[in-house]
Write an enzyme that holds these catalytic residues in place. Structure first.
Site, PDB file in Angstrom:
ATOM      1  CB  ILE A   1      -7.619   1.892  11.095  1.00 42.57           C
ATOM      2  CG1 ILE A   1      -7.386   1.659   9.503  1.00 42.57           C
ATOM      3  CG2 ILE A   1      -6.609   2.423  11.917  1.00 42.57           C
ATOM      4  CD1 ILE A   1      -7.179   2.919   8.672  1.00 42.57           C
TER       5      ILE A   1
ATOM      6  CG  PHE B   1       0.078   8.847   5.994  1.00 46.64           C
ATOM      7  CD1 PHE B   1      -0.027   7.793   6.330  1.00 46.64           C
ATOM      8  CD2 PHE B   1      -0.969   9.256   5.140  1.00 46.64           C
ATOM      9  CE1 PHE B   1      -0.796   6.763   6.465  1.00 46.64           C
ATOM     10  CE2 PHE B   1      -2.102   8.412   5.057  1.00 46.64           C
ATOM     11  CZ  PHE B   1      -1.986   7.223   5.511  1.00 46.64           C
ATOM     12  CG  ASP B   2       3.357   4.004   6.380  1.00 48.42           C
ATOM     13  OD1 ASP B   2       4.600   3.530   6.204  1.00 48.42           O
ATOM     14  OD2 ASP B   2       2.666   3.008   7.085  1.00 48.42           O
TER      15      ASP B   2
ATOM     16  CG  PHE C   1      -4.653   3.357   2.939  1.00 52.26           C
ATOM     17  CD1 PHE C   1      -3.611   2.905   3.641  1.00 52.26           C
ATOM     18  CD2 PHE C   1      -5.571   3.946   3.861  1.00 52.26           C
ATOM     19  CE1 PHE C   1      -3.052   3.461   5.011  1.00 52.26           C
ATOM     20  CE2 PHE C   1      -5.322   4.131   5.337  1.00 52.26           C
ATOM     21  CZ  PHE C   1      -3.973   4.116   5.649  1.00 52.26           C
TER      22      PHE C   1
ATOM     23  CE1 TYR D   1      -3.721   4.752  13.612  1.00 56.92           C
ATOM     24  CE2 TYR D   1      -3.978   5.381  11.168  1.00 56.92           C
ATOM     25  CZ  TYR D   1      -3.567   4.724  11.992  1.00 56.92           C
ATOM     26  OH  TYR D   1      -2.873   3.599  11.568  1.00 56.92           O
TER      27      TYR D   1
ATOM     28  CE1 TYR E   1       0.719   1.811   4.053  1.00 57.26           C
ATOM     29  CE2 TYR E   1       0.830  -0.705   4.331  1.00 57.26           C
ATOM     30  CZ  TYR E   1       1.035   0.816   4.893  1.00 57.26           C
ATOM     31  OH  TYR E   1       1.970   1.021   5.982  1.00 57.26           O
TER      32      TYR E   1
END
Length: 566
Positions: free
Chosen positions: A85, A65-66, A128, A111, A55
């Site tokens: 999540i 962010f990731d 995502f 979150y 992902y």
């Protein structure tokens, strides 16, 4: 908010398009846009499944962010067990392997108001870009999908069998990690005794030679949590596309399948016999490796004496001439673990389709079978007799060699004069005119190991059907001429026509021929009379001067040693 052009810089065109056209109102639920759907859905995610996926995580403005890609490893997790999540837990359900989706998750399913440290601010909508690579369930076992079954299957793989197979090994997403085909060598192993990963041990059971199947196994039956350390990641499902080429068990012996046994079988081969046979040799999957037919020559060997591989030594015992049989030989009775290095791989089962042409034993003699004998049989042939006979000659497989009938005349010989093979000499002895016989002559009494070029193969057993047409009694052994009447006391004077006290060759020849023509003497039948007379003259001409004197002249009865003279 970032410009749409900037969003395109971070995402694919489809993702950017979605970002630019997303509704401005807050999301109440996840939003999924499938950007790639495979033609076939190998497996779809269910709650409780374990998944492996890649992902990229981004904010709506495209800021990343990731990313699992940046870490060089997939994200591996159970679905629906609150290890993710809530929005991702929900989004992954129903995804197929190799499917790619853009998942938008509202804050309350991500979150929330707390965010995640310094990485994700409170109340953030998360995007995502997800690519699903693998899915399995702890309850999974080995799955077998057979896509080719051979028409015949005489045997299936069992525990402790030794197999030879080719395979392509892939991950569930199709990524190739290994292949025996690329090494051009089968994978050879025992099954069910722990020499393989557990899933393959199970997946090979029940296979037939020539069968093709897909064996899919979860990581618990493959390489587990750690993978293999190189090409297979941890927790990966494995897919093997397998074709089984060979199968045997160390306890196997030679298997003989009778294809055709002649109705008449008067004799079967035993250890020590010499056998001539044709064969086609193949591996168990049908791969051809050798043939005597291609060389246009039989394979000739002793059996039961270690001249051939042990399995063939055994498989050729008890055969009949003309029989066809299939001999299946396990590798420990064939070429073993090493094979031959070229045509026959190591640990290969061998299959020989054999046709027995003939066999004999070095101790064999000529077999004589009388097929017809006349009622009157006063005179029988013996050594020295001149005989005339017809014959049909063939090999043991009925291949015709020759026949006097084709020439319209008999074959004429003197028995005991080495004018025919020894077996024929034997077969013609003590025979009556009109009698018919069937002769079987072993090669050591026939044409031997060399045979006759283009006519009789080497080491061939011969079959003759003969009929004695005529015979002329021979002379006593050691004689080439005998007197029918009493010998004249003036024999030398009668020969010496010109009275010069010596006999010339012409005088000698004329005299002997006159005695024969008048019935007073007899030459050995079946030979050139003039050669006999020349030989007689030479024996009388003691000093070799080309004439015979009265001092040289002696009768046969007067000689201490045997000669062809008078």
């Amino acid at each position: 908010m970032i410009q749409c052009v900037q969003g395109m810089f971070y995402l694919s065109v489809l993702v950017a398009f979605a970002a630019c056209n997303a509704p401005p109102v807050p999301l109440d639920d996840i939003f999924i846009e499938k950007t790639f759907v495979p033609e076939q859905c190998v497996r779809a995610v269910k709650v409780g499944d374990y998944v492996r996926y890649h992902y990229n995580g981004m904010f709506p403005d495209g800021k990343k962010f990731d990313s699992s890609y940046d870490r060089g490893s997939t994200y591996n997790v159970f679905v629906g067990k609150k290890q993710l999540i809530a929005g991702m837990d929900k989004a992954l359900v129903g995804m197929c392997v190799n499917e790619r989706s853009l998942v938008k998750i509202p804050p309350h399913l991500a979150y929330g108001k707390k965010g995640y440290g310094d990485i994700i601010p409170p109340d953030s909508i998360l995007h995502f870009d997800v690519l699903l690579l693998d899915v399995w369930n702890p309850e999974d076992g080995v799955r077998v999908d057979t896509y080719h079954t051979p028409s015949t299957c005489s045997r299936k793989v069992e525990v402790s069998d030794y197999v030879r197979y080719h395979y392509n090994g892939t991950l569930l997403d199709g990524t190739l990690f290994d292949s025996s085909h690329t090494r051009m060598r089968t994978y050879d192993t025992y099954v069910g005794i722990g020499w393989l990963i557990a899933g393959m041990d199970q997946g090979l059971l029940g296979m037939c030679v020539g069968e093709r199947r897909i064996i899919t196994m979860p990581p618990a039956l493959g390489y587990g949590e750690n993978g293999d350390g190189s090409d297979i990641p941890g927790q990966a499902s494995l897919v093997f596309d397998v074709v089984l080429l060979d199968l045997h068990n160390p306890r196997d012996g030679v298997t003989v399948t009778h294809q055709n046994v002649p109705n008449s079988c008067t004799r079967k081969s035993i250890a020590g016999d010499f056998v001539r046979y044709h064969y086609n040799g193949s591996l168990l999957d049908g791969t051809f490796f050798d043939s005597s037919y291609s060389r246009n020559r039989t394979y000739d060997t002793y059996v039961g004496r270690g001249y051939v591989i042990a399995g063939m030594d055994e498989g050729l015992i008890g055969v009949c001439v003309g029989e066809r049989r299939t001999i299946t030989i396990p590798p420990h009775l064939g070429y073993g673990e090493e094979g031959t290095g070229t045509k026959i791989p190591g640990s290969a089962v061998l299959v020989f389709d054999v046709h027995i042409i003939d066999f004999h034993n070095p101790s064999d003699s000529t077999v004589v079978t009388v097929t017809y004998k006349p009622e009157e049989c006063d005179k029988q042939t013996k050594k020295g007799d001149f005989v005339k006979y017809h014959y049909n000659a063939s090999l043991m497989d009925s291949t015709s060699i020759d026949s006097t009938y084709n020439y319209g005349k008999t074959y004429n010989i003197v028995l005991g004069a080495n004018q025919v093979v020894p077996g024929m000499e034997d077969g013609l002895m003590e025979m009556c005119v009109g009698e018919k016989r069937h002769l079987v002559i072993p090669p050591h009494l026939g044409y031997g190991e060399r045979g006759v070029t283009d006519e009789v193969p080497g080491s061939a057993v011969l079959v003759f059907d003969i009929e004695l047409v005529e015979m002329e009694e021979g002379l006593p052994e050691g004689y080439m001429f005998i007197w029918n009447d009493d010998v004249s006391p003036d024999l030398f004077a009668e020969m010496d026509v010109d009275k010069n006290e010596q006999v010339e060759p012409s005088e000698f020849t004329d005299y002997i021929m006159r005695q024969v023509n008048e019935g007073k003497g007899r030459l050995a039948p079946g030979f050139d009379p003039y050669r006999i007379i020349d030989n007689m003259f030479s024996n009388q001409d003691r000093n070799g001067d080309g004439k015979i004197t009265e001092a040289e002249f002696k009768l046969k009865a007067d000689e201490a040693a045997a000669h062809d003279e008078l």
